[in-house]
Design a protein around this motif. Structure first.
Motif, PDB file in Angstrom:
ATOM      1  N   PHE A 363      41.568  40.213  17.504  1.00  0.00           N
ATOM      2  CA  PHE A 363      42.643  40.873  18.254  1.00  0.00           C
ATOM      3  C   PHE A 363      43.960  40.120  18.066  1.00  0.00           C
ATOM      4  N   VAL A 364      43.916  38.801  18.227  1.00  0.00           N
ATOM      5  CA  VAL A 364      45.129  37.988  18.070  1.00  0.00           C
ATOM      6  C   VAL A 364      45.653  38.078  16.638  1.00  0.00           C
ATOM      7  N   GLU A 365      44.767  38.094  15.665  1.00  0.00           N
ATOM      8  CA  GLU A 365      45.214  38.190  14.266  1.00  0.00           C
ATOM      9  C   GLU A 365      45.899  39.526  13.998  1.00  0.00           C
ATOM     10  N   ILE A 366      45.389  40.593  14.611  1.00  0.00           N
ATOM     11  CA  ILE A 366      46.044  41.905  14.462  1.00  0.00           C
ATOM     12  C   ILE A 366      47.435  41.865  15.094  1.00  0.00           C
ATOM     13  N   LEU A 367      47.560  41.216  16.252  1.00  0.00           N
ATOM     14  CA  LEU A 367      48.867  41.093  16.907  1.00  0.00           C
ATOM     15  C   LEU A 367      49.838  40.311  16.014  1.00  0.00           C
ATOM     16  N   GLU A 368      49.356  39.263  15.355  1.00  0.00           N
ATOM     17  CA  GLU A 368      50.191  38.493  14.419  1.00  0.00           C
ATOM     18  C   GLU A 368      50.677  39.373  13.278  1.00  0.00           C
ATOM     19  N   ILE A 369      49.777  40.205  12.750  1.00  0.00           N
ATOM     20  CA  ILE A 369      50.134  41.104  11.646  1.00  0.00           C
ATOM     21  C   ILE A 369      51.208  42.091  12.088  1.00  0.00           C
ATOM     22  N   LEU A 370      51.053  42.649  13.298  1.00  0.00           N
ATOM     23  CA  LEU A 370      52.034  43.625  13.797  1.00  0.00           C
ATOM     24  C   LEU A 370      53.403  42.976  13.990  1.00  0.00           C
ATOM     25  N   GLU A 371      53.424  41.739  14.486  1.00  0.00           N
ATOM     26  CA  GLU A 371      54.710  41.060  14.646  1.00  0.00           C
ATOM     27  C   GLU A 371      55.354  40.801  13.291  1.00  0.00           C
ATOM     28  N   SER A 372      54.558  40.387  12.320  1.00  0.00           N
ATOM     29  CA  SER A 372      55.091  40.154  10.971  1.00  0.00           C
ATOM     30  C   SER A 372      55.700  41.435  10.407  1.00  0.00           C
ATOM     31  N   TYR A 373      54.989  42.541  10.588  1.00  0.00           N
ATOM     32  CA  TYR A 373      55.489  43.839  10.105  1.00  0.00           C
ATOM     33  C   TYR A 373      56.835  44.171  10.760  1.00  0.00           C
ATOM     34  N   ALA A 374      56.934  43.931  12.065  1.00  0.00           N
ATOM     35  CA  ALA A 374      58.160  44.266  12.800  1.00  0.00           C
ATOM     36  C   ALA A 374      59.319  43.364  12.421  1.00  0.00           C
ATOM     37  N   VAL A 375      59.089  42.047  12.379  1.00  0.00           N
ATOM     38  CA  VAL A 375      60.172  41.099  12.114  1.00  0.00           C
ATOM     39  C   VAL A 375      60.676  41.238  10.683  1.00  0.00           C
ATOM     40  N   ARG A 376      59.764  41.348   9.727  1.00  0.00           N
ATOM     41  CA  ARG A 376      60.186  41.501   8.328  1.00  0.00           C
ATOM     42  C   ARG A 376      61.029  42.769   8.145  1.00  0.00           C
ATOM     43  N   ARG A 377      60.621  43.846   8.787  1.00  0.00           N
ATOM     44  CA  ARG A 377      61.377  45.100   8.658  1.00  0.00           C
ATOM     45  C   ARG A 377      62.774  44.948   9.266  1.00  0.00           C
ATOM     46  N   TRP A 378      62.862  44.281  10.426  1.00  0.00           N
ATOM     47  CA  TRP A 378      64.176  44.119  11.055  1.00  0.00           C
ATOM     48  C   TRP A 378      65.084  43.242  10.190  1.00  0.00           C
ATOM     49  N   ILE A 379      64.582  42.124   9.717  1.00  0.00           N
ATOM     50  CA  ILE A 379      65.394  41.221   8.896  1.00  0.00           C
ATOM     51  C   ILE A 379      65.905  41.938   7.641  1.00  0.00           C
ATOM     52  N   CYS A 380      65.071  42.809   7.086  1.00  0.00           N
ATOM     53  CA  CYS A 380      65.437  43.505   5.846  1.00  0.00           C
ATOM     54  C   CYS A 380      66.177  44.815   6.102  1.00  0.00           C
ATOM     55  N   GLY A 381      66.453  45.122   7.367  1.00  0.00           N
ATOM     56  CA  GLY A 381      67.258  46.302   7.683  1.00  0.00           C
ATOM     57  C   GLY A 381      66.569  47.618   7.414  1.00  0.00           C
ATOM     58  N   VAL A 382      65.230  47.647   7.483  1.00  0.00           N
ATOM     59  CA  VAL A 382      64.493  48.894   7.265  1.00  0.00           C
ATOM     60  C   VAL A 382      64.555  49.720   8.551  1.00  0.00           C
ATOM     61  N   PRO A 383      64.958  50.992   8.485  1.00  0.00           N
ATOM     62  CA  PRO A 383      65.086  51.811   9.701  1.00  0.00           C
ATOM     63  C   PRO A 383      63.772  51.877  10.475  1.00  0.00           C
ATOM     64  N   SER A 384      63.873  51.854  11.801  1.00  0.00           N
ATOM     65  CA  SER A 384      62.666  51.883  12.637  1.00  0.00           C
ATOM     66  C   SER A 384      62.264  53.295  13.044  1.00  0.00           C
ATOM     67  N   SER A 385      63.103  54.286  12.763  1.00  0.00           N
ATOM     68  CA  SER A 385      62.840  55.654  13.227  1.00  0.00           C
ATOM     69  C   SER A 385      61.500  56.230  12.769  1.00  0.00           C
ATOM     70  N   PRO A 386      60.995  55.929  11.559  1.00  0.00           N
ATOM     71  CA  PRO A 386      59.712  56.525  11.157  1.00  0.00           C
ATOM     72  C   PRO A 386      58.509  55.950  11.892  1.00  0.00           C
ATOM     73  N   LEU A 387      58.689  54.853  12.641  1.00  0.00           N
ATOM     74  CA  LEU A 387      57.544  54.142  13.183  1.00  0.00           C
ATOM     75  C   LEU A 387      56.839  54.891  14.313  1.00  0.00           C
ATOM     76  N   ASN A 388      57.530  55.791  15.001  1.00  0.00           N
ATOM     77  CA  ASN A 388      56.857  56.575  16.034  1.00  0.00           C
ATOM     78  C   ASN A 388      55.674  57.327  15.446  1.00  0.00           C
ATOM     79  N   LYS A 389      55.888  57.988  14.308  1.00  0.00           N
ATOM     80  CA  LYS A 389      54.812  58.719  13.644  1.00  0.00           C
ATOM     81  C   LYS A 389      53.792  57.755  13.035  1.00  0.00           C
ATOM     82  N   THR A 390      54.280  56.629  12.510  1.00  0.00           N
ATOM     83  CA  THR A 390      53.392  55.658  11.866  1.00  0.00           C
ATOM     84  C   THR A 390      52.318  55.176  12.825  1.00  0.00           C
TER      85      THR A 390
END
Length: 568
Positions: A363-390
């Motif tokens: 469970f904790v490892e999955i949470l780490e993966i989700l944070e990595s996905y979120a932070v990397r996307r923000w730093i790289c300026g990837v739009p967050s709008s598609p994530l609701n469907k994702t």
């Protein structure tokens, strides 16, 4: 159905009780409503001194309780609870002010108290008006004049009326006489009392009477529908044992927005099933889900809904996660990053963990993966709008190929996404940390910069740091001074625009140092940085100058740390 005109005195006289049913909303009148009532009554007081003035206050709709408590005439209050509750709060305020104006032994205060309580009643039957369970503690405090719950609209209404009464007593034009004013309220307020037949459906009548009034929240409607499907004989017990505890927890965490938060928890509950749901149609969708024959009892569906609402509380309000500190820390990260679009997936994996399908480690490892996905996307300026469907679809997509969700399954699925759903690579992350201005003007952006620096600091050192006392420092200042222009050279303005807001130029310092460092030279700032206890600032110890070349080098250094903190 029978209707007759009556007064407040006749409504409250004798041994009787008006019970506000579960399907009613909690007390919701606010200051504009209290002020309008107060102005109407004081205008009536000033206009007519004969004590025969009449103010029509609308209808109340009641239905007799088939087996009332001994010696108490009990009625279900289907419509009019906001008005009747408010008037009883006003009477309580008049009673308490009379004790001061006429002394403790005053008959006025004693008589007013009799219009609030049943002299021979026991427990809840002592109250002439019995609000919904969530309002009872505050209401009892006001009526009984005891210590207890001291917040909420009921307490605010009481304080409003007490203050208004005291002001009116001192007002030279009004010179409010509490005894005459009380008589006016009890005898001068006219109501139409509508008594329903025992075969009338009180919930349907309530809905029809209130379709133009203040709308029920979707959480109210959902609760009403679920309880309408249950046997009425178990309503109070199920409400007290199941619904009320979690409603209280929402109220504790969200205060006056608790119904909004409950409604949101139901929205995420529906979306965790893998389908998009319009936020305005939560009730309609959940009603269809409840009414659908799935082989699960209504009580089972209620328990499932409340179970996931509890997960939502623990995720969205991390202080509620008392079981495992490690999980709470990750939820605090998600709260700080505002990852609400991840909630449909988070609810599912939280349930898998709570049900024993996955271990704490996974469970904790999955949470780490989700944070990595979120932070990397923000730093790289990837739009967050598609994530609701994702994240609505992610859980279903993963379990198609696996009986349970695993860290490797989550990592593999996120890594397979491209374009606006992509999980940025190490190289993309490195380039954006070095070159992309992350600080910007947006407040959320600045909070996320601080979060990134905080997480990198935690990688450098396990020492506990109070990050709330730290601010972001621009080493190359936000405003150029002549000395800094000479450091940057002829293209100072261009260099400043390009490099001042990138991560390599940003660090953390104590709040007081942030203002002291201001626009000073690097040599002056270096004194503070070398004295800093933060491991992230050790990088500066041996430096002698600070320009775009040094900013770029530190960006490269921080990029390597970020890749380690948020692996892909």
């Amino acid at each position: 159905m029978k209707a007759n005109e009556t007064t407040l005195r006749e409504i409250l006289d004798g041994s009787r009780q008006y019970i506000v049913p579960l399907f009613q909303r909690p007390y919701s009148w606010k200051q504009p409503n209290w002020k309008l009532l107060w102005n109407d009554l004081t205008d009536l007081y000033l206009e007519d001194s004969s004590e025969n003035a009449v103010h029509f206050f609308g209808p109340i709709v009641i239905q007799n309780v088939p087996e009332p408590p001994l010696k108490i005439s009990a009625h279900i209050l289907i419509d009019g609870q906001q008005r009747l509750t408010t008037l009883s709060i006003l009477i309580a305020a008049l009673r308490d002010c009379a004790k001061i104006s006429y002394r403790e032994e005053s008959m006025v205060s004693s008589e007013l108290h009799d219009f609030l309580t049943n002299r021979y009643g026991q427990g809840d039957s002592k109250l002439k008006i019995l609000p919904t369970q969530i309002d009872r503690p505050a209401y009892k405090t006001v009526v009984h004049g005891t210590d207890g719950e001291s917040n909420g609209l009921i307490k605010e209404a009481y304080e409003f009326f007490c203050s208004s009464i005291k002001d009116a007593e001192k007002d030279p034009e009004m010179r409010l006489d509490i005894e005459r004013f009380s008589t006016l309220i009890l005898s001068g307020i006219s109501l139409v009392n509508i008594l329903l037949d025992k075969n009338d459906d009180p919930y349907l009548i309530y809905e029809s009477l209130n379709y133009k009034g203040e709308p029920l929240s979707q959480a109210d409607l959902i609760r009403n529908h679920l309880f309408m499907k249950l046997d009425s004989s178990v309503h109070d017990q199920i409400y007290a044992d199941r619904w009320l505890p979690i409603e209280k927890r929402f109220k504790h965490n969200a205060n006056k927005d608790y119904l909004k938060e409950m409604t949101l928890s139901f929205w995420y509950y529906l979306r965790k099933m893998g389908r998009a749901v319009n936020q305005k149609l939560i009730y309609q969708n959940l009603k269809s889900e409840v009414d659908r024959d799935t082989g699960i009892s209504i009580l089972g569906k209620l328990d499932d809904l409340l179970r996931f609402s509890n997960y939502y509380l623990r995720i969205h309000f991390p202080n509620n996660e008392e079981k495992v500190t490690e999980i709470r820390n990750w939820f605090e990260h998600f709260k700080e990053l505002k990852l609400t679009s991840y909630y449909p997936f988070l609810l599912n994996i939280f349930h898998d963990y709570e049900s024993g399908y996955i271990t704490l480690k996974d469970f904790v490892e999955i949470l780490e993966i989700l944070e990595s996905y979120a932070v990397r996307r923000w730093i790289c300026g990837v739009p967050s709008s598609p994530l609701n469907k994702t994240f609505i679809a992610l859980y279903q997509q993963i379990i198609k190929n696996s009986p349970v969700v695993t860290p490797s399954g989550v990592r593999s699925k996120l890594a397979s996404f491209d374009r606006t759903q992509r999980w940025p690579t190490d190289e993309e992350l490195r380039q954006n940390i070095i070159e992309r201005p992350l600080y910007g003007d947006a407040f959320d952006g600045r909070k996320r910069v601080k979060f990134v620096l905080q997480r990198i600091q935690e990688r450098f050192s396990k020492e506990i740091v109070d990050f709330s006392n730290l601010n972001i420092e621009h080493v190359l200042p936000q405003k150029l001074t002549p000395s800094w222009r000479s450091v940057l050279g002829s293209d100072a303005d261009v260099m400043h625009r390009q490099w001042s807001d990138v991560l390599g130029n940003l660090t953390l310092v104590v709040g007081s140092e942030n203002s002291e460092m201001s626009n000073h030279s690097f040599a002056e700032k270096l004194k503070f940085l070398r004295n800093s206890n933060l491991a992230i600032n050790k990088y500066f110890y041996n430096l002698k100058k600070w320009d775009h070349t040094q900013i770029q080098k530190r960006g490269e250094h921080l990029a390597e740390q970020a890749i380690a903190v948020w692996p892909r």
